[in-house]
Write an enzyme that holds these catalytic residues in place. Sequence first.
Site, PDB file in Angstrom:
ATOM      1  N   ARG A  90      24.964  -1.552 -75.400  1.00  0.00           N
ATOM      2  CA  ARG A  90      24.733  -2.926 -74.929  1.00  0.00           C
ATOM      3  C   ARG A  90      24.370  -2.929 -73.451  1.00  0.00           C
ATOM      4  O   ARG A  90      23.486  -3.687 -73.029  1.00  0.00           O
ATOM      5  CB  ARG A  90      25.977  -3.778 -75.173  1.00  0.00           C
ATOM      6  CG  ARG A  90      25.846  -5.190 -74.640  1.00  0.00           C
ATOM      7  CD  ARG A  90      27.092  -6.010 -74.907  1.00  0.00           C
ATOM      8  NE  ARG A  90      26.934  -7.359 -74.374  1.00  0.00           N
ATOM      9  CZ  ARG A  90      27.814  -8.344 -74.567  1.00  0.00           C
ATOM     10  NH1 ARG A  90      28.906  -8.125 -75.291  1.00  0.00           N
ATOM     11  NH2 ARG A  90      27.615  -9.537 -74.043  1.00  0.00           N
ATOM     12  N   ASN A 144      25.300  -9.108 -84.738  1.00  0.00           N
ATOM     13  CA  ASN A 144      24.028  -9.503 -84.140  1.00  0.00           C
ATOM     14  C   ASN A 144      22.982  -8.398 -84.215  1.00  0.00           C
ATOM     15  O   ASN A 144      23.339  -7.223 -84.241  1.00  0.00           O
ATOM     16  CB  ASN A 144      24.247  -9.885 -82.676  1.00  0.00           C
ATOM     17  CG  ASN A 144      24.855 -11.266 -82.534  1.00  0.00           C
ATOM     18  OD1 ASN A 144      24.468 -12.196 -83.238  1.00  0.00           O
ATOM     19  ND2 ASN A 144      25.818 -11.396 -81.634  1.00  0.00           N
ATOM     20  N   CYS A 164      27.567 -17.445 -87.394  1.00  0.00           N
ATOM     21  CA  CYS A 164      27.561 -17.451 -85.930  1.00  0.00           C
ATOM     22  C   CYS A 164      28.543 -18.523 -85.460  1.00  0.00           C
ATOM     23  O   CYS A 164      28.761 -19.512 -86.164  1.00  0.00           O
ATOM     24  CB  CYS A 164      26.151 -17.734 -85.405  1.00  0.00           C
ATOM     25  SG  CYS A 164      26.002 -17.774 -83.606  1.00  0.00           S
ATOM     26  N   TYR A 244      21.464 -20.460 -75.835  1.00  0.00           N
ATOM     27  CA  TYR A 244      20.530 -19.331 -75.858  1.00  0.00           C
ATOM     28  C   TYR A 244      19.096 -19.771 -75.528  1.00  0.00           C
ATOM     29  O   TYR A 244      18.273 -18.939 -75.158  1.00  0.00           O
ATOM     30  CB  TYR A 244      20.552 -18.633 -77.216  1.00  0.00           C
ATOM     31  CG  TYR A 244      21.743 -17.736 -77.404  1.00  0.00           C
ATOM     32  CD1 TYR A 244      21.728 -16.417 -76.936  1.00  0.00           C
ATOM     33  CD2 TYR A 244      22.887 -18.193 -78.033  1.00  0.00           C
ATOM     34  CE1 TYR A 244      22.818 -15.592 -77.098  1.00  0.00           C
ATOM     35  CE2 TYR A 244      23.991 -17.367 -78.196  1.00  0.00           C
ATOM     36  CZ  TYR A 244      23.951 -16.065 -77.724  1.00  0.00           C
ATOM     37  OH  TYR A 244      25.034 -15.250 -77.877  1.00  0.00           O
TER      38      TYR A 244
END
Length: 421
Positions: A90, A144, A164, A244
């Site tokens: 990540r 994800n 989600c 987002y």
Amino acid sequence: MRLTVVGGGSTYTPELIDGFARLRDTLPVEELVLVDPSEERLELVGGLARRILARQGHPGTIVTTNDLDRAVEGADAVLLQLRVGGQAAREQDETWPLECGCVGQETTGAGGLAKALRTVPVVLDVAERVRRTNPDAWIIDFTNPVGIVTRALLQAGHKAVGLCNVAIGLQRKFAALLGVAPADVHLDHVGLNHLTWETGVRLHGPEGEDVLPRLLAGHGDTIAADLRLPRPLLDRLGLVPSYYLRYFYAHDEVVRELRAKPSRASEVAEMERRLLSLYADPALDEKPELLAKRGGAYYSEAAVDLAAALLTGTGSPYQVVNTRNDGTLPFLPDDAVIEVQAAVSRKGPTPLPVTPLDPLCAGLTAQVTAYEDLALRAALHGGRDRVFKALLAHPLIGQFAYAEQLTDRLIAHNREYLAWA
């Protein structure tokens, strides 16, 4: 009832356990299996999980194992919350795209594509093992990028639903602003995972009064601050975008911010170290306050509600899930995976009808759907050219020079996870 959590050694897991304990009447779990390749994490998380159940008087049993086949055998549902490559991968997803002037984020843009390439093959392997041992089990994907992963599962013929926590978080915030119970708030939630808009906020079900105009008029500043978007944008849109969407609506501003501070991955890695240290305390028998800062708020409530609807036909009648489009958004292919309100039962989710999307939202949704299709092809079949085309199609990239540079960086940073590289 037997449930399996793949990635059960995650620091998220105590949030999930707490939900199972509190909501036992909604979902009576008798055995919960936590499977993870890290025995050290399993020992810490599993120990805390057992103490949480004991504190709340839950009679269920916690089983920990690193044997995936044993873990999924006989499971009524399998929850996926795995992270291929861990926080180290990540960290890379969030940094190397910035070198090209693009957003570095783990679920969208170039970093999101890298995560999809690492994740899809692993998830499909897990799903095949589930199908071999228990083909009737539901697979609930929290991993994800949820939209791409769920699409991969559905295209392979698995009984899968994507989940989600964005929608349930907004539901809770709107309920607090309106002074009503969360169950009284129904969202007209539409789009793709991490690319959604609230086009209506209704009281008492899908046919109830739309109070979104009242929310924006009375609480627009608060909502805009939570989303870190300008209040005038919300007023001009007349709807509430997911946070987002800030990566799209304020891309250059976000890039400057990300370049000026430590990555979210580094913050989360440090938080995980602290959480695991707390989990090791034999006196701890509840989820610590620090876990709320980890992310995934209300994940347990959403997961319990969805599992209850799929397995027992109880739970909330309408839930926001990721599922096949099948004509719900007529400008998208039927096999696209959308995130919308659905009626959920033992047969699975059935999307509710949605109001036609404004072209501003529909256009972006169609473009990102095309990217997701190309991303899935790259994840399934590999190849530099497929990676390049997916990057070129993404609206956060979209330029030849950027796509070329990002393709090389993506492959270089993820070679150990790409069988074809």
